[in-house]
Design a protein around this motif. Structure first.
Motif, PDB file in Angstrom:
ATOM      1  N   PHE A  98       9.336  -2.660 105.912  1.00 11.00           N
ATOM      2  CA  PHE A  98      10.595  -3.725 106.123  1.00 11.00           C
ATOM      3  C   PHE A  98      11.965  -3.119 106.097  1.00 11.00           C
ATOM      4  N   PRO A  99      12.866  -3.797 106.832  1.00  8.82           N
ATOM      5  CA  PRO A  99      14.410  -3.282 107.024  1.00  8.82           C
ATOM      6  C   PRO A  99      15.052  -3.193 106.009  1.00  8.82           C
ATOM      7  N   ASN A 100      16.242  -2.658 105.990  1.00  8.13           N
ATOM      8  CA  ASN A 100      17.298  -2.472 105.037  1.00  8.13           C
ATOM      9  C   ASN A 100      17.812  -4.123 104.962  1.00  8.13           C
ATOM     10  N   LYS A 101      18.783  -4.207 103.836  1.00 10.35           N
ATOM     11  CA  LYS A 101      19.509  -5.373 103.793  1.00 10.35           C
ATOM     12  C   LYS A 101      20.461  -5.499 104.931  1.00 10.35           C
ATOM     13  N   THR A 102      21.117  -6.455 104.905  1.00 10.87           N
ATOM     14  CA  THR A 102      22.234  -6.370 106.328  1.00 10.87           C
ATOM     15  C   THR A 102      23.582  -6.840 105.484  1.00 10.87           C
ATOM     16  N   HIS A 103      24.731  -6.255 106.240  1.00  6.00           N
ATOM     17  CA  HIS A 103      26.045  -6.380 105.721  1.00  6.00           C
ATOM     18  C   HIS A 103      26.296  -7.849 105.756  1.00  6.00           C
ATOM     19  N   PRO A 104      27.031  -8.416 105.102  1.00  7.31           N
ATOM     20  CA  PRO A 104      27.641  -9.908 104.886  1.00  7.31           C
ATOM     21  C   PRO A 104      28.294 -10.418 106.211  1.00  7.31           C
ATOM     22  N   THR A 105      29.035  -9.209 106.802  1.00  4.27           N
ATOM     23  CA  THR A 105      30.068  -9.605 107.942  1.00  4.27           C
ATOM     24  C   THR A 105      29.068  -9.556 109.121  1.00  4.27           C
ATOM     25  N   VAL A 106      28.102  -8.776 109.199  1.00  7.42           N
ATOM     26  CA  VAL A 106      27.070  -9.122 110.283  1.00  7.42           C
ATOM     27  C   VAL A 106      26.203 -10.264 110.199  1.00  7.42           C
ATOM     28  N   LEU A 107      25.846 -10.667 108.910  1.00  9.54           N
ATOM     29  CA  LEU A 107      25.037 -11.924 108.693  1.00  9.54           C
ATOM     30  C   LEU A 107      25.990 -13.176 109.405  1.00  9.54           C
ATOM     31  N   SER A 108      27.306 -13.035 109.118  1.00  5.29           N
ATOM     32  CA  SER A 108      28.278 -14.220 109.363  1.00  5.29           C
ATOM     33  C   SER A 108      28.232 -14.405 110.946  1.00  5.29           C
ATOM     34  N   TYR A 109      27.844 -13.390 111.878  1.00  5.97           N
ATOM     35  CA  TYR A 109      27.881 -13.437 113.175  1.00  5.97           C
ATOM     36  C   TYR A 109      26.762 -14.648 113.689  1.00  5.97           C
ATOM     37  N   GLY A 110      25.697 -14.482 113.001  1.00  5.08           N
ATOM     38  CA  GLY A 110      24.431 -15.369 113.275  1.00  5.08           C
ATOM     39  C   GLY A 110      23.534 -14.588 113.987  1.00  5.08           C
ATOM     40  N   ALA A 111      22.132 -15.062 113.776  1.00  6.34           N
ATOM     41  CA  ALA A 111      20.979 -14.288 114.261  1.00  6.34           C
ATOM     42  C   ALA A 111      20.905 -14.236 115.524  1.00  6.34           C
ATOM     43  N   ASP A 112      21.499 -15.030 116.389  1.00  3.10           N
ATOM     44  CA  ASP A 112      21.547 -15.052 117.977  1.00  3.10           C
ATOM     45  C   ASP A 112      23.054 -14.455 118.497  1.00  3.10           C
ATOM     46  N   SER A 113      23.616 -13.907 117.597  1.00  4.65           N
ATOM     47  CA  SER A 113      25.069 -13.087 118.048  1.00  4.65           C
ATOM     48  C   SER A 113      24.676 -12.096 119.024  1.00  4.65           C
ATOM     49  N   ASP A 114      25.659 -11.957 119.878  1.00  2.00           N
ATOM     50  CA  ASP A 114      25.722 -10.604 120.775  1.00  2.00           C
ATOM     51  C   ASP A 114      26.408  -9.712 120.030  1.00  2.00           C
ATOM     52  N   LYS A 115      26.800  -8.387 120.415  1.00  2.16           N
ATOM     53  CA  LYS A 115      27.733  -7.632 119.728  1.00  2.16           C
ATOM     54  C   LYS A 115      28.974  -7.901 119.980  1.00  2.16           C
ATOM     55  N   VAL A 116      29.896  -7.279 118.768  1.00  2.00           N
ATOM     56  CA  VAL A 116      31.104  -8.092 118.801  1.00  2.00           C
ATOM     57  C   VAL A 116      32.253  -6.996 118.984  1.00  2.00           C
ATOM     58  N   GLU A 117      33.096  -7.086 120.071  1.00  2.00           N
ATOM     59  CA  GLU A 117      33.940  -6.267 120.484  1.00  2.00           C
ATOM     60  C   GLU A 117      35.018  -6.245 119.488  1.00  2.00           C
ATOM     61  N   LEU A 118      35.319  -4.931 118.981  1.00  2.00           N
ATOM     62  CA  LEU A 118      36.488  -4.657 117.879  1.00  2.00           C
ATOM     63  C   LEU A 118      37.648  -3.724 118.327  1.00  2.00           C
ATOM     64  N   TYR A 119      37.299  -3.158 119.475  1.00  2.00           N
ATOM     65  CA  TYR A 119      38.437  -2.281 119.750  1.00  2.00           C
ATOM     66  C   TYR A 119      38.002  -1.759 121.150  1.00  2.00           C
ATOM     67  N   SER A 120      39.139  -1.532 122.507  1.00  2.00           N
ATOM     68  CA  SER A 120      39.074  -0.912 123.453  1.00  2.00           C
ATOM     69  C   SER A 120      40.256  -0.094 123.793  1.00  2.00           C
ATOM     70  N   PHE A 121      39.767   1.045 124.637  1.00  2.00           N
ATOM     71  CA  PHE A 121      40.787   2.111 124.838  1.00  2.00           C
ATOM     72  C   PHE A 121      40.717   2.446 126.394  1.00  2.00           C
ATOM     73  N   GLY A 122      41.719   2.062 127.140  1.00  2.00           N
ATOM     74  CA  GLY A 122      41.994   2.817 128.479  1.00  2.00           C
ATOM     75  C   GLY A 122      41.547   1.483 129.213  1.00  2.00           C
ATOM     76  N   ASP A 123      41.934   1.649 130.702  1.00  2.00           N
ATOM     77  CA  ASP A 123      41.802   0.463 131.794  1.00  2.00           C
ATOM     78  C   ASP A 123      41.184   0.993 132.960  1.00  2.00           C
ATOM     79  N   LEU A 124      40.494   2.357 132.986  1.00  2.00           N
ATOM     80  CA  LEU A 124      40.280   2.764 134.221  1.00  2.00           C
ATOM     81  C   LEU A 124      39.219   1.843 134.961  1.00  2.00           C
TER      82      LEU A 124
END
Length: 440
Positions: A98-124
């Protein structure tokens, strides 16, 4: 005298005989044992099983909660010592899947959540070149990358780097290691062949049909998929002083992956069977792992910003965590040939998942407790090559990122003049022409 075909056949036969006399099973390290002290002394209770059941509703798992409950019930109802020992062994074996436990912030995104963008760099990616060429086209034109005509000896998922691109690969390793030295990492050279037991303890399956691990049969040894596992093994069985935490180490190694993807969008260099990678790893105190994950993530950001790459940073959802990860960040660079961003690095906090299986401890004031482990990719060469070639091309050349120019002594990548495009001809036996009948 043997002709070329006969020589090759003889070489293969003798090679098989030689290999058979040195069976890999003889090389298995006898001293290596992963008798986890934690699991030897631990039995889950109903509350723990309920928590695992809730976790499996949103996390991928190789275990069966139904089977776990079955073994637990039989174990609790059995009174005969030998049968209890056998049932407990089955219970623990299933529990480890079985897997490890999950960080509360990740759980707050929901089971069906996609990846959450936190930062971007450049506009090429918003300003594509009118005459853009993919890395494959660029490599072929300059004869600095070879990914085709390899079937006779390596097959698909393999490559050659030549001249400027080979120098670029080396420069990326040197640039990365120099920066990690400044961050306090200790360099360790690691083995490329590891026991299957160690790989599984780190969270990768070895015998599953979808495994990415190369097994060296008939032995219990495997080719390492990442130096994270060898670095974790380096700390196996150790008890370290709390005042010495965190232990931050790095390794540059070859990584072997039995990649199953054959999607054309991945191209010939995005998914390969063997590549060079610089890896970060740490064994730390439980109170340090969350902060260390952020530190690894920020190091990755600075490395890629220094290279001037256009990229995005994501907090990954529960479905993408894998067995050992409590939380994971991925960084994806813009790759025009894919018409999308492609992963170039990740970093994960595995908390005590690996240390419980590998007996990694810290000690403070006579109190002994499991370490936490954190890992992160600092540089994976093939995908970095893709990103740099495609983002740094101009109408006339491919520029070298400024921070890499001192390592290469070049400002532009040059075409190969030493190694021409190569085609490997298949060995064919020449058919003897029929001779005319001799006159009687």
């Amino acid at each position: 005298m043997l002709n070329s075909r006969q020589f090759i056949d003889l070489f293969r036969k003798q090679g098989r005989k030689l290999f058979a006399t040195r069976q890999l099973s003889n090389f298995k390290p006898k001293q290596f044992s992963l008798n986890s002290e934690f699991f030897e002394n631990y039995t889950p209770d109903e509350e723990t099983i309920n928590e695992i059941e809730e976790s499996t509703k949103i996390r991928k798992s190789h275990g069966s909660v139904q089977l776990l409950r079955h073994h637990y019930k039989n174990f609790m109802n059995e009174s005969e010592s030998e049968k209890r020992k056998d049932l407990r062994s089955k219970l623990i074996t299933e529990l480890k899947k079985f897997p490890n436990k999950t960080h509360p912030t990740v759980l707050s995104y929901g089971a069906d959540s996609d990846k959450v963008e936190l930062y971007s760099f450049g506009d090429l990616h918003n300003n594509p070149m009118p005459d853009f060429k993919s890395y494959e086209e660029l490599g072929k034109m300059s004869t600095t990358i070879r990914t085709s005509n390899l079937g006779n000896f390596t097959g698909p998922g393999s490559y050659y780097f030549m001249d400027s691109v080979a120098k670029l690969a080396r420069a990326l390793v040197d640039y990365t290691m120099d920066n990690l030295y400044k961050e306090g990492f200790q360099l360790i050279t690691v083995p490329d062949i590891l026991p299957a037991e160690l790989i599984e303890a780190c969270g990768m399956t070895v015998d599953d049909h979808a495994t990415q691990v190369y097994r060296l049969k008939p032995s219990d040894l495997c080719l390492s998929g990442t130096s994270e596992m060898a670095l974790a093994g380096f700390f196996s069985g150790k008890t370290m002083k709390a005042e010495d935490a965190p232990k931050k180490v790095m390794a540059t190694s070859r990584c072997f992956r039995a990649e199953a993807s054959a999607a054309s969008v991945d191209g010939s260099l995005y998914r390969v069977h063997c590549f060079t990678k610089v890896e970060m790893f740490s064994a730390c105190l439980p109170t340090q792992s969350d902060g260390l994950l952020e530190e690894f993530r920020d190091i990755q950001r600075r490395l890629f910003e220094g290279l001037g790459l256009c990229f995005k940073l994501y907090d990954m959802p529960v479905y993408d965590l894998g067995l050992p990860a409590y939380r994971k960040y991925d960084i994806e660079a813009w790759m025009p040939s894919r018409k999308s961003f492609g992963e170039i690095s990740s970093t994960s906090n595995c908390t005590d998942y690996q240390s419980k299986r590998l007996n990694i401890y810290f000690e403070d004031g006579g109190k002994k407790f499991h370490a936490h482990t954190v890992n992160g990719t600092a540089c994976a060469i093939p995908r970095m090559i893709i990103a740099i070639l495609e983002q740094y091309q101009t109408s006339r050349s491919i520029r070298v990122p400024e921070v890499l120019q001192p390592y290469m002594g070049e400002t532009e990548l040059r075409s190969s003049t030493k190694v021409p495009p190569t085609r490997i001809a298949k060995h064919k036996e020449k058919k003897e022409k029929k001779k005319g009948k001799e006159k009687q």
